[in-house]
Design a protein around this motif. Structure first.
Motif, PDB file in Angstrom:
ATOM      1  N   LEU B  86       0.832  -1.203   0.000  1.00 24.03           N
ATOM      2  CA  LEU B  86       0.000   0.000   0.000  1.00 24.03           C
ATOM      3  C   LEU B  86       0.868   1.255   0.000  1.00 24.03           C
ATOM      4  O   LEU B  86       0.602   2.224  -0.724  1.00 24.03           O
ATOM      5  N   LEU B  87       1.954   1.203   0.811  1.00 22.41           N
ATOM      6  CA  LEU B  87       2.853   2.352   0.901  1.00 22.41           C
ATOM      7  C   LEU B  87       3.548   2.614  -0.429  1.00 22.41           C
ATOM      8  O   LEU B  87       3.654   3.759  -0.888  1.00 22.41           O
ATOM      9  N   TYR B  88       4.034   1.542  -1.032  1.00 28.14           N
ATOM     10  CA  TYR B  88       4.706   1.714  -2.331  1.00 28.14           C
ATOM     11  C   TYR B  88       3.728   2.190  -3.400  1.00 28.14           C
ATOM     12  O   TYR B  88       4.092   2.870  -4.350  1.00 28.14           O
ATOM     13  N   SER B  99      13.178   2.898   0.945  1.00 22.12           N
ATOM     14  CA  SER B  99      12.398   2.161   1.943  1.00 22.12           C
ATOM     15  C   SER B  99      11.172   2.972   2.307  1.00 22.12           C
ATOM     16  O   SER B  99      11.181   4.207   2.201  1.00 22.12           O
ATOM     17  N   VAL B 100      10.118   2.284   2.749  1.00 22.21           N
ATOM     18  CA  VAL B 100       8.876   2.978   3.077  1.00 22.21           C
ATOM     19  C   VAL B 100       8.422   2.623   4.482  1.00 22.21           C
ATOM     20  O   VAL B 100       8.733   1.551   5.008  1.00 22.21           O
ATOM     21  N   ALA B 101       7.674   3.555   5.063  1.00 25.76           N
ATOM     22  CA  ALA B 101       7.035   3.318   6.357  1.00 25.76           C
ATOM     23  C   ALA B 101       5.761   4.145   6.358  1.00 25.76           C
ATOM     24  O   ALA B 101       5.543   4.949   5.453  1.00 25.76           O
ATOM     25  N   GLY B 102       4.937   3.935   7.353  1.00 23.98           N
ATOM     26  CA  GLY B 102       3.688   4.692   7.345  1.00 23.98           C
ATOM     27  C   GLY B 102       3.031   4.640   8.692  1.00 23.98           C
ATOM     28  O   GLY B 102       3.580   4.103   9.658  1.00 23.98           O
ATOM     29  N   MET B 103       1.841   5.219   8.749  1.00 26.06           N
ATOM     30  CA  MET B 103       1.130   5.177  10.017  1.00 26.06           C
ATOM     31  C   MET B 103      -0.363   5.311   9.767  1.00 26.06           C
ATOM     32  O   MET B 103      -0.795   5.814   8.723  1.00 26.06           O
ATOM     33  N   VAL B 104      -1.119   4.849  10.699  1.00 26.53           N
ATOM     34  CA  VAL B 104      -2.571   4.996  10.682  1.00 26.53           C
ATOM     35  C   VAL B 104      -2.905   5.822  11.914  1.00 26.53           C
ATOM     36  O   VAL B 104      -2.470   5.490  13.013  1.00 26.53           O
ATOM     37  N   TYR B 105      -3.659   6.903  11.694  1.00 24.76           N
ATOM     38  CA  TYR B 105      -3.870   7.813  12.821  1.00 24.76           C
ATOM     39  C   TYR B 105      -4.727   7.218  13.925  1.00 24.76           C
ATOM     40  O   TYR B 105      -4.448   7.402  15.099  1.00 24.76           O
ATOM     41  N   ASN B 106      -5.785   6.516  13.533  1.00 26.28           N
ATOM     42  CA  ASN B 106      -6.644   5.923  14.560  1.00 26.28           C
ATOM     43  C   ASN B 106      -6.826   4.432  14.256  1.00 26.28           C
ATOM     44  O   ASN B 106      -7.868   4.029  13.722  1.00 26.28           O
ATOM     45  N   ALA B 120       2.045   7.994   4.479  1.00 20.33           N
ATOM     46  CA  ALA B 120       3.146   7.153   4.001  1.00 20.33           C
ATOM     47  C   ALA B 120       4.403   7.998   3.934  1.00 20.33           C
ATOM     48  O   ALA B 120       4.348   9.183   3.627  1.00 20.33           O
ATOM     49  N   ALA B 121       5.535   7.387   4.237  1.00 25.35           N
ATOM     50  CA  ALA B 121       6.811   8.107   4.193  1.00 25.35           C
ATOM     51  C   ALA B 121       7.846   7.239   3.513  1.00 25.35           C
ATOM     52  O   ALA B 121       7.771   6.014   3.564  1.00 25.35           O
ATOM     53  N   SER B 122       8.809   7.904   2.870  1.00 24.07           N
ATOM     54  CA  SER B 122       9.880   7.142   2.215  1.00 24.07           C
ATOM     55  C   SER B 122      11.225   7.731   2.613  1.00 24.07           C
ATOM     56  O   SER B 122      11.328   8.891   3.002  1.00 24.07           O
ATOM     57  N   LEU B 123      12.214   6.901   2.486  1.00 23.14           N
ATOM     58  CA  LEU B 123      13.575   7.314   2.848  1.00 23.14           C
ATOM     59  C   LEU B 123      14.534   6.477   2.027  1.00 23.14           C
ATOM     60  O   LEU B 123      14.279   5.283   1.793  1.00 23.14           O
ATOM     61  N   VAL B 309       8.316   7.992  21.356  1.00 24.78           N
ATOM     62  CA  VAL B 309       8.885   6.633  21.252  1.00 24.78           C
ATOM     63  C   VAL B 309       7.785   5.591  21.426  1.00 24.78           C
ATOM     64  O   VAL B 309       6.980   5.668  22.355  1.00 24.78           O
ATOM     65  N   GLY B 310       7.755   4.665  20.516  1.00 22.02           N
ATOM     66  CA  GLY B 310       6.825   3.546  20.619  1.00 22.02           C
ATOM     67  C   GLY B 310       5.443   3.841  20.086  1.00 22.02           C
ATOM     68  O   GLY B 310       4.616   2.930  19.998  1.00 22.02           O
ATOM     69  N   LYS B 311       5.172   5.092  19.717  1.00 19.07           N
ATOM     70  CA  LYS B 311       3.825   5.417  19.237  1.00 19.07           C
ATOM     71  C   LYS B 311       3.708   5.070  17.752  1.00 19.07           C
ATOM     72  O   LYS B 311       4.640   5.226  16.992  1.00 19.07           O
ATOM     73  N   ASN B 312       2.491   4.620  17.392  1.00 20.07           N
ATOM     74  CA  ASN B 312       2.189   4.243  16.005  1.00 20.07           C
ATOM     75  C   ASN B 312       3.096   3.130  15.490  1.00 20.07           C
ATOM     76  O   ASN B 312       3.391   3.046  14.302  1.00 20.07           O
ATOM     77  N   MET B 313       3.536   2.334  16.411  1.00 17.22           N
ATOM     78  CA  MET B 313       4.393   1.218  15.993  1.00 17.22           C
ATOM     79  C   MET B 313       3.519   0.039  15.598  1.00 17.22           C
ATOM     80  O   MET B 313       2.425  -0.106  16.083  1.00 17.22           O
ATOM     81  N   PRO B 314       3.951  -0.862  14.729  1.00 12.03           N
ATOM     82  CA  PRO B 314       5.297  -0.860  14.150  1.00 12.03           C
ATOM     83  C   PRO B 314       5.380  -0.159  12.806  1.00 12.03           C
ATOM     84  O   PRO B 314       6.463   0.041  12.288  1.00 12.03           O
ATOM     85  N   TYR B 315       4.211   0.287  12.239  1.00  9.36           N
ATOM     86  CA  TYR B 315       4.237   0.745  10.846  1.00  9.36           C
ATOM     87  C   TYR B 315       5.078   1.983  10.648  1.00  9.36           C
ATOM     88  O   TYR B 315       5.684   2.181   9.605  1.00  9.36           O
ATOM     89  N   VAL B 316       5.105   2.873  11.628  1.00  6.96           N
ATOM     90  CA  VAL B 316       5.762   4.154  11.435  1.00  6.96           C
ATOM     91  C   VAL B 316       7.279   4.009  11.310  1.00  6.96           C
ATOM     92  O   VAL B 316       7.961   4.893  10.814  1.00  6.96           O
ATOM     93  N   SER B 317       7.790   2.890  11.735  1.00  6.64           N
ATOM     94  CA  SER B 317       9.241   2.705  11.738  1.00  6.64           C
ATOM     95  C   SER B 317       9.707   2.046  10.449  1.00  6.64           C
ATOM     96  O   SER B 317       9.085   1.115   9.954  1.00  6.64           O
ATOM     97  N   PHE B 318      10.820   2.561   9.935  1.00  9.87           N
ATOM     98  CA  PHE B 318      11.429   1.936   8.759  1.00  9.87           C
ATOM     99  C   PHE B 318      12.154   0.662   9.196  1.00  9.87           C
ATOM    100  O   PHE B 318      12.884   0.675  10.202  1.00  9.87           O
ATOM    101  N   LEU B 319      11.935  -0.392   8.446  1.00  9.75           N
ATOM    102  CA  LEU B 319      12.644  -1.635   8.772  1.00  9.75           C
ATOM    103  C   LEU B 319      14.135  -1.467   8.511  1.00  9.75           C
ATOM    104  O   LEU B 319      14.525  -0.798   7.559  1.00  9.75           O
ATOM    105  N   ASN B 320      14.905  -2.077   9.362  1.00  6.26           N
ATOM    106  CA  ASN B 320      16.356  -2.053   9.156  1.00  6.26           C
ATOM    107  C   ASN B 320      16.684  -2.860   7.898  1.00  6.26           C
ATOM    108  O   ASN B 320      16.385  -4.051   7.824  1.00  6.26           O
TER     109      ASN B 320
END
Lengths: 181, 502
Positions: B86-88, B99-106, B120-123, B309-320
């Motif tokens: 979905l992010l891509y 790489s992509v990451a994202g978040m859902v507000y609620n 959605a965010a990319s880096l 820290v820890g909010k909106n996890m795990p989607y908001v974090s970019f995978l290593n």
């Protein structure tokens, strides 16, 4: 490393171990030595019991030992034997006319005591025969009589006796099996 | 118990760290060594992380990063792969390098096919990899810059070393994000650098020009002023665009700024000229009371990273990106360790199989030796008595043995005499003992005797205790003189003397 390779390595170790096991030093000598030590312990325990029993008897045991040493001495003690016989013969009213000890008897293999023979010729009244025989039987020294001959000569009798006497030489009785000749 | 958090902001080669206790900042530090990896390593040198410590949140702002709002359904978040897809789909980026990451507000609102707002965010994967590598074994989560601003509505202007960006947050959500074409403060440095090579000196001049009113370094001051005015122009254009797009802009005309360039009075002048008003987020400022005012605006991203820290996890974090390699390395290490452990276990087992019997036998031998020494110790004081006991046993045995077959000669003789007829005269009695039998030969004269007298004598002889047989070997009558030769056998049944017991 795949699972199969691990199993193969494991099998290789086990097979190597099994193959090498026979080449390890044998334990038999140690086991044998240990068994020998255990026998020594058992024997020593028996000796302790035996010694304590003798110790418990005390003077009674020592007196009995002295009696036995008189009966079966550690050497032939021919002089002592002759003296005793002479004393006993005289006490019965008889007279020792002849007699001599013979040489050491041939011993059977494994025998732990020595045997000598002695021949006696005694003359005297007929009434002295019975006490003479009884006195020999009850001598302090153990004598075994093989033959007795009583011959009447006029008013007296002549008694000829063939007997044996014994000695247990020092060092021949410890831990030995006692077997007569 | 208060919890300690750490937030880091990566801005080009510059790394800024803020420590907090709960939501109150306690310290601020920034390092720029010209290389992001080196900067991060120096920054985290003294960071201690226990097993239960929360992870370190790293917010990264990079020129190529993108952020875009999107719609999310529960189905899209059923698996990470689905969400990544979905992010891509939302972001036009190269999957191989980004790489992509994202978040859902609620996320709690996501039920069935209900559409929920998200971002959605990319880096660039290379940047991400560099950051994760620099963090080493510390647990951390890398997020994209504007996502940590959620819940702080308004137009946020970021003037950082690498980029300048504008974010629009409404109702606690990121509505729009744009990196300004002008670039970050590094573009000012580039203009001033010209053919010079001392970048650090130019950076220092720019930093001085940013905070100094009526600076003597007119060249730097002029360049910074020009940058601010051009930046303001682009801000105006962007906000106009958003207005035309119909985005709702809270407190329209007010600009919330952060980053090392946000403190500049020249920015205030430029914003004022363009009709904007510089605003401050008092909620954030109150929590940064322990940070020097000159550094406060610069510390915003790192601080917001720490408190989120820890909010909106795990989607908001970019995978290593190195995760798979790390996992592979861990699995390889685990295999090696388990193989070594297995090998050791087998060797130990074999060792026990071979060694245990040897040890057991040796131990038994040692114990037996000890027992023997103990028994011998108890026997030592009794040894003399034992030897006497053995001697007694030996002499008694010999005595009993030699007397075992000894007849009672006196008794035999007495019985023979008693059985002799009064008229008989004994000439000779010969007795021999052999193998338990005593053979007695009697030669006697029996004056006037008849055969019947001899027979009666034999009868008496045979009746003697122990006699087994009696017979005659001769009855001679010559010239009125009768002589007889008799034989009696006795069985030896008892010793002649009393047995001397042991």
């Amino acid at each position: 490393m795949s699972g199969m390779r691990k199993i193969l390595w494991l099998l290789a170790f086990i097979v190597t171990g099994v193959l090498l096991y026979p080449s390890l030093p044998s334990l038999d000598p140690i086991i044998s030595k240990t068994s020998s030590l255990e026998v020594q312990i058992r024997d020593t325990e028996i000796k302790i019991v035996q010694a304590r029993d003798a110790q418990a008897e005390g003077q009674e045991f020592l007196a009995r030992l002295e009696t036995l040493r008189g009966r079966i001495p550690s050497d032939p003690d021919l002089e002592g034997l002759v003296n005793e016989l002479s004393r006993r013969i005289t006490a019965t009213g008889m007279r020792w006319t002849d007699g001599a000890p013979s040489a050491l008897e041939q011993q059977a293999e494994g025998a732990v005591f020595r045997t000598w023979q002695i021949s006696l010729t005694v003359a005297g009244p007929e009434s002295g025969v019975f006490p003479l025989l009884e006195s020999i039987a009850t001598a302090d020294r153990t004598l075994t009589v093989d033959s007795v001959s009583v011959r009447t000569e006029g008013d007296k009798v002549v008694v000829a006796i063939n007997a044996r006497f014994y000695a247990l030489l020092p060092g021949e009785y410890n831990d030995s099996q006692y077997q007569g000749s | 118990m208060p919890e300690k958090y750490v937030g880091i902001c990566i801005d080009g080669s510059r790394a800024t760290m803020v420590n907090t206790i709960d939501s109150l900042a306690t310290s601020y530090a920034t390092v720029d060594l010209g290389d992001v990896g080196e900067s991060v390593k120096v920054l985290i040198k003294n960071v201690k992380q226990r097993k239960k410590s929360p992870p370190i949140r790293i917010v990264v702002s990079a020129p190529t990063s993108m952020v875009k709002s999107m719609d999310v359904t529960a189905k899209a978040t059923a698996s990470y792969d689905d969400f990544q897809e979905l992010l891509y789909t939302a972001l036009p980026v190269d999957r191989d390098t980004t790489s992509v990451a994202g978040m859902v507000y609620n996320p709690e609102d996501m039920v069935g096919d209900k559409v929920c707002p998200g971002a959605a965010a990319s880096l660039a994967t290379s940047v991400l990899s560099e950051v994760y590598n620099a963090m080493g074994s510390l647990r951390c989560e890398v997020v994209s810059m504007p996502l940590v601003f959620a819940a702080h509505n308004g137009v946020w202007l970021g003037i950082q070393q690498g980029i300048a960006s504008l974010s629009l947050l409404t109702n606690g959500r990121i509505v729009a994000y744009r990196q300004l074409r002008l670039g970050g403060l590094s573009s000012v440095v580039s203009h001033l650098l010209g053919s010079a090579t001392n970048v650090k000196a130019i950076q220092t001049r720019v930093e001085q020009a940013l905070v100094t009113v009526n600076s003597t370094d007119t060249q730097a001051s002029t360049e910074v002023g020009r940058y601010m005015r051009m930046l303001t122009t682009e801000i105006s254009q962007t906000i106009d665009f958003w207005r035309r797009q119909g985005e709702v802009i809270e407190n329209d005309g007010m600009i919330l700024a952060y980053g090392p360039g946000a403190i500049s009075p020249l920015l205030d002048d430029a914003l004022h000229e363009a009709g904007f008003v510089r605003a401050l987020c008092s909620a954030i400022d109150r929590q940064l009371v322990n940070v020097a005012s000159a550094q406060r605006l610069d510390s915003y991203p790192a601080f917001l990273a720490a408190v989120s820290v820890g909010k909106n996890m795990p989607y908001v974090s970019f995978l290593n990106p190195n995760y798979q390699a790390l996992k592979r390395a861990q699995r390889r290490k685990l295999k090696i360790v388990s193989t070594i452990a297995g090998t050791l276990a087998v060797l130990v087992s074999l060792g026990l199989f071979v060694v245990k019997p040897i040890v057991d036998v040796k131990r038994k031998e040692s114990a037996t030796k000890t027992s023997l020494a103990d028994v011998e110790g108890r026997f030592a004081p009794l040894q003399d008595m034992y030897l006497l006991s053995e001697e007694s046993l030996a002499r008694a045995t010999v005595n009993d043995e030699v007397l075992a077959d000894q007849p009672n000669w006196a008794a035999i003789y007495q019985q023979l005499m008693l059985s002799t007829p009064p008229t008989a005269t004994i000439v000779q009695i010969t007795a021999t003992s052999s193998e338990g039998v005593v053979i007695v030969n009697i030669a006697a004269a029996l004056p006037g005797g008849r055969y019947e007298d001899m027979s009666a004598w034999l009868t008496r002889l045979s009746e003697i205790s122990g006699a087994t047989s009696a017979w005659t070997r001769g009855f001679n009558e010559r010239q009125g003189k009768v002589t007889v030769d008799l034989t009696v056998n006795f069985a030896v049944s008892q010793p002649a003397t009393d047995e001397v017991s042991r």
